[in-house]
Write an enzyme that holds these catalytic residues in place. Structure first.
Site, PDB file in Angstrom:
ATOM      1  N   SER A 260      43.212  34.586  47.693  1.00  0.00           N
ATOM      2  CA  SER A 260      42.786  35.104  46.385  1.00  0.00           C
ATOM      3  C   SER A 260      42.319  33.925  45.564  1.00  0.00           C
ATOM      4  CB  SER A 260      43.965  35.754  45.665  1.00  0.00           C
ATOM      5  OG  SER A 260      44.808  34.756  45.103  1.00  0.00           O
ATOM      6  N   ASP A 261      41.578  34.148  44.507  1.00  0.00           N
ATOM      7  CA  ASP A 261      41.339  33.054  43.572  1.00  0.00           C
ATOM      8  C   ASP A 261      42.583  32.958  42.673  1.00  0.00           C
ATOM      9  OD1 ASP A 261      40.278  30.977  42.172  1.00  0.00           O
ATOM     10  OD2 ASP A 261      38.408  31.958  41.636  1.00  0.00           O
ATOM     11  N   TRP A 262      42.615  31.923  41.875  1.00  0.00           N
ATOM     12  CA  TRP A 262      43.779  31.596  41.039  1.00  0.00           C
ATOM     13  C   TRP A 262      44.286  32.823  40.264  1.00  0.00           C
ATOM     14  CZ3 TRP A 262      46.289  26.827  40.109  1.00  0.00           C
ATOM     15  CH2 TRP A 262      47.143  26.825  39.014  1.00  0.00           C
ATOM     16  N   ALA A 264      44.581  35.778  40.871  1.00  0.00           N
ATOM     17  CA  ALA A 264      43.796  37.023  40.928  1.00  0.00           C
ATOM     18  C   ALA A 264      44.665  38.238  41.215  1.00  0.00           C
ATOM     19  CB  ALA A 264      42.697  36.897  41.974  1.00  0.00           C
TER      20      ALA A 264
END
Ligand code: BGC
Length: 715
Positions: A260-262, A264
């Site tokens: 995932s992105d930060w 997310a």
């Protein structure tokens, strides 16, 4: 350090079968450092095997300590993975990705990525969250600084270089990094260029434009990817199994882990997709997010969800196997400490080579936008030069966004670089004239006095690094007011003014374009900024960069890009036509544009066939001559247009790029080969198809100029 040995190296499924549910979940947890990184809580998590990777830790001692805990004290001794955003260098900073894209040179990009990987790996880092492959047509978006520009062909060409460079031939060697192309997929189209805003894309646009470099990345061997955290057509990828499962896994066949992105996973609650954090975890893992970056919510809720039957154990097992196989590919189970731990033995030699490479990369990233009366390179007969502007003595800003662990003190400023390259006896007087955003009467007065005594004024202006990059969108793209005022005052003196512009994006340079004699687009060039520009200003190097994004005349033209569709009422007609009442529709500088200190003459392209069949290769020949007085490099570009198709096709599409070096008077015949897939497009159902018919083809120095021929696809 006790760990697996080569003989014991586990098969991943055997290892999986020995893992408890908590240990499995641990592999899916990635945490950032805490203030005091190895606090008791984190040490305990590592010991218990409840964390599989860390991000943003760059201290080799901390990396070593954490790795030792995992290998000595955890039950299964699974090595930790350390990730970092190595976007354009780690200790030595290279030009920002958008700048390097101006070199249009995949082999240079490859060398830069290799150099960056070697430095980062010697600190114990294994995995970079790069390359950033978001296509974008909106310079208001600050993240354009990290990306390869507006064009999917150019992005794909360069992305192959990034991945080969980061990963080398064998990822398991101890000098490479696993790459992680991001942000899958479409983040570059955020509405209004506003960061974190939502994206609306048709399936056709997604596949024809935004997905293209990712496909190239996976083909080149990227074994992980990061999902975007913005909502695309109403759903963030962390909640969209159509994107992560149907498209990425089934259709594309991607086998590596998806991170995932930060934060997310947690942000699914803010998106209004999940009722609470626990539901967010359930949605994310079931949608295809293998690793939860930063939120810590997999650690908190995943076990409960499995026990409640809301997440299948097979989903967990498959995700864990993907993480373990990334670790395996990196050689982390081989038992060789060089694979896992920091090893700074060769660091000094690596840095020395990287400095030379940083200079080469910076020179190749500079784009000359205007050079009236060939004022540049500065003639040796010019004896006094005034260097004015907030960037004249600046060091830190040149590191740009995502500066790794670059030390500003190690950056060569413009003033230093110019002094080092000026002919003997030339006087360079330096004054800031104003700050980035403010000016004082006294500072302005001093600069003015100094400038009046010079034969030429170099004004070094632009954005601060923090004005581009993540969460740095701008609604106005002009230079900050204080700097505009400075240039206005300097222009009144009547001495020629050359602008050197530093920025992480195309700025609106219209207010000064007609008034200054020269413009050098210098982006953020990294550690060797001053030396690169010193060489260019005094003619030791000849600029060859070409713009990877169109430069607008004003913000009102955005989104602006060369490959737009035709309209029913083309601009320039006598009836009301596509355009603005108060602005031209053409950009100030088009995609692919950039000048040289020499001139290149383009011959007419010739083709091996004017009618080609499905099994034919179209060969295009063109002769380029250096008709000027200086040796130089030229980036030759090939564009096509599908004249008539069942869906309207762009006015031009880039399909070939070649960089050549020519001495004065030298000619070279270039050959481009185009294959049937180069003429394909994506239909409304998302399928690639090729239709026969008439095509145009240009070979030229940018997206606007070029000599045109016609051919036919016969099928
Ligand atoms: C960015 C990513 C980056 C991550 C970790 C996020 O905010 O969107 O591109 O890799 O942080 O630093």
């Amino acid at each position: 350090m006790s760990s697996w040995t080569e003989k014991e190296e586990p098969t991943l499924t055997a290892l999986l079968s020995r893992m408890t549910l908590e240990e499995k979940i641990g592999q899916l947890v990635q945490l950032p450092p805490k203030g005091d990184f190895l606090d008791h809580e984190l040490k305990t998590l590592i010991e218990k095997g409840h964390v599989g990777s860390f991000l943003n830790i760059s201290d080799p001692e901390q990396i070593k300590e954490a790795q030792e805990i995992s290998l000595r004290k955890s039950r299964l001794k699974i090595p930790l993975l350390f990730a970092f955003d190595v976007l354009h260098g780690f200790k030595t900073l290279f030009p920002i990705p958008l700048a390097l894209a101006s070199s249009m040179d995949p082999s240079l990009v490859e060398k830069v990525a290799r150099g960056s990987a070697q430095e980062a790996r010697s600190y114990g880092i294994h995995w970079t969250f790069a390359p950033m492959l978001d296509i974008t047509r909106d310079p208001r978006w600050g993240r354009v600084a990290e990306c390869p520009g507006e064009d999917p062909y150019l992005a794909s060409l360069l992305c192959a270089g990034w991945i080969k460079g980061f990963q080398g031939d064998a990822l398991s060697s101890s000098s490479f990094l696993a790459s992680c192309p991001k942000h899958f997929v479409g983040y570059g189209a955020v509405e209004g260029g506003r960061d974190y805003n939502s994206v609306n894309l048709s399936l056709k646009q997604l596949k024809e434009i935004y997905l293209v470099p990712f496909l190239e990345a996976f083909k080149t061997g990227s074994f992980s990817t990061m999902a975007a955290f913005v909502a695309i057509n109403g759903l963030p990828p962390a909640a969209n199994p159509n994107l992560l499962k149907d498209l990425l896994r089934k259709e594309i066949g991607f086998k590596g882990p998806v991170i995932s992105d930060w934060n997310a996973v947690k942000e699914l609650v803010h998106h209004g997709i999940a009722e609470n954090e626990k539901e967010a975890v359930q949605i994310a893992i079931n949608s295809g997010i293998d690793i939860d970056m930063a939120s810590g919510l997999y650690l908190k809720y995943l076990k409960e969800l499995v026990l409640e039957g809301k997440v299948q154990i097979d989903t967990i097992d498959q995700a864990v196997l993907r993480v373990l196989s990334l670790k395996h590919k990196l050689g982390l189970f081989s038992g060789r400490s060089s694979q896992m731990e920091p090893n700074k033995e060769n660091l000094q030699a690596i840095i020395k080579t990287n400095r030379e490479l940083a200079l080469e990369a910076a020179i190749n990233s500079v784009v000359l936008l205007k050079n009236e009366n060939a004022l540049l390179p500065l003639s040796p007969s010019i004896r006094t030069i005034a260097l004015i502007g907030p960037f004249s003595t600046e060091q830190k800003e040149h590191l740009g966004p995502w500066p790794g662990i670059g030390d500003p003190q190690q950056v060569v400023s413009l003033a230093e670089g110019m002094k080092a390259h000026a002919p003997l006896g030339v006087k360079i007087a330096v004054a800031r004239g104003c700050d980035f955003f403010t000016s004082s009467q006294e500072e302005l007065r001093q600069a003015l006095e100094m400038a009046k005594k010079a034969e030429v004024i170099i004004v070094a202006v632009g954005e601060k690094a923090s004005m581009s990059g993540e969460a740095a969108s701008r609604a106005f793209l002009e230079l900050p007011k204080a700097q505009q005022k400075l240039i206005d005052i300097l222009l009144q003196i009547g001495i020629p003014v050359i602008m050197v512009v530093f920025s992480g994006r195309p700025l609106d340079l219209s207010p000064f374009f007609y008034r200054v004699k020269g413009i050098i687009q210098a982006w953020f060039l990294g550690s060797e900024t001053g030396n690169a520009l010193g060489r260019i200003l005094f003619g030791f190097s000849n600029p060859s960069g070409k713009l990877p994004m169109s430069f607008p005349r004003s913000v009102g033209q955005i989104p602006i890009y060369y490959s737009h569709l035709p309209t029913g009422r083309p601009s320039g007609w006598s009836i009301p036509s596509t355009g603005y009442l108060d602005q031209k529709i053409s950009p100030l500088f088009p995609f692919g544009y950039g000048l040289s200190y020499t001139r290149f003459h383009y011959g007419f392209p010739t083709l091996n066939h004017t009618k080609i069949g499905l099994d034919d290769v179209l060969e295009v020949y063109v002769e380029i001559e250096n008709s000027g007085e200086k040796a130089g490099e030229e980036i030759v570009q090939l564009y096509i247009r599908d004249a008539v198709a069942s869906i309207s096709r762009p006015l031009k599409e880039l399909k070939g790029v070649k960089k050549i070096f020519l001495n004065p008077g030298e000619k070279q015949k270039l050959k481009f080969s185009l294959f049937p897939s180069d003429f394909a497009f994506v239909d409304f159902e998302g399928k690639r198809k090729i239709e026969g018919g008439r095509f145009f083809l240009w070979v030229g120095p940018n997206a606007v100029e070029g000599k045109k021929v016609q051919f036919e696809l016969a099928w």
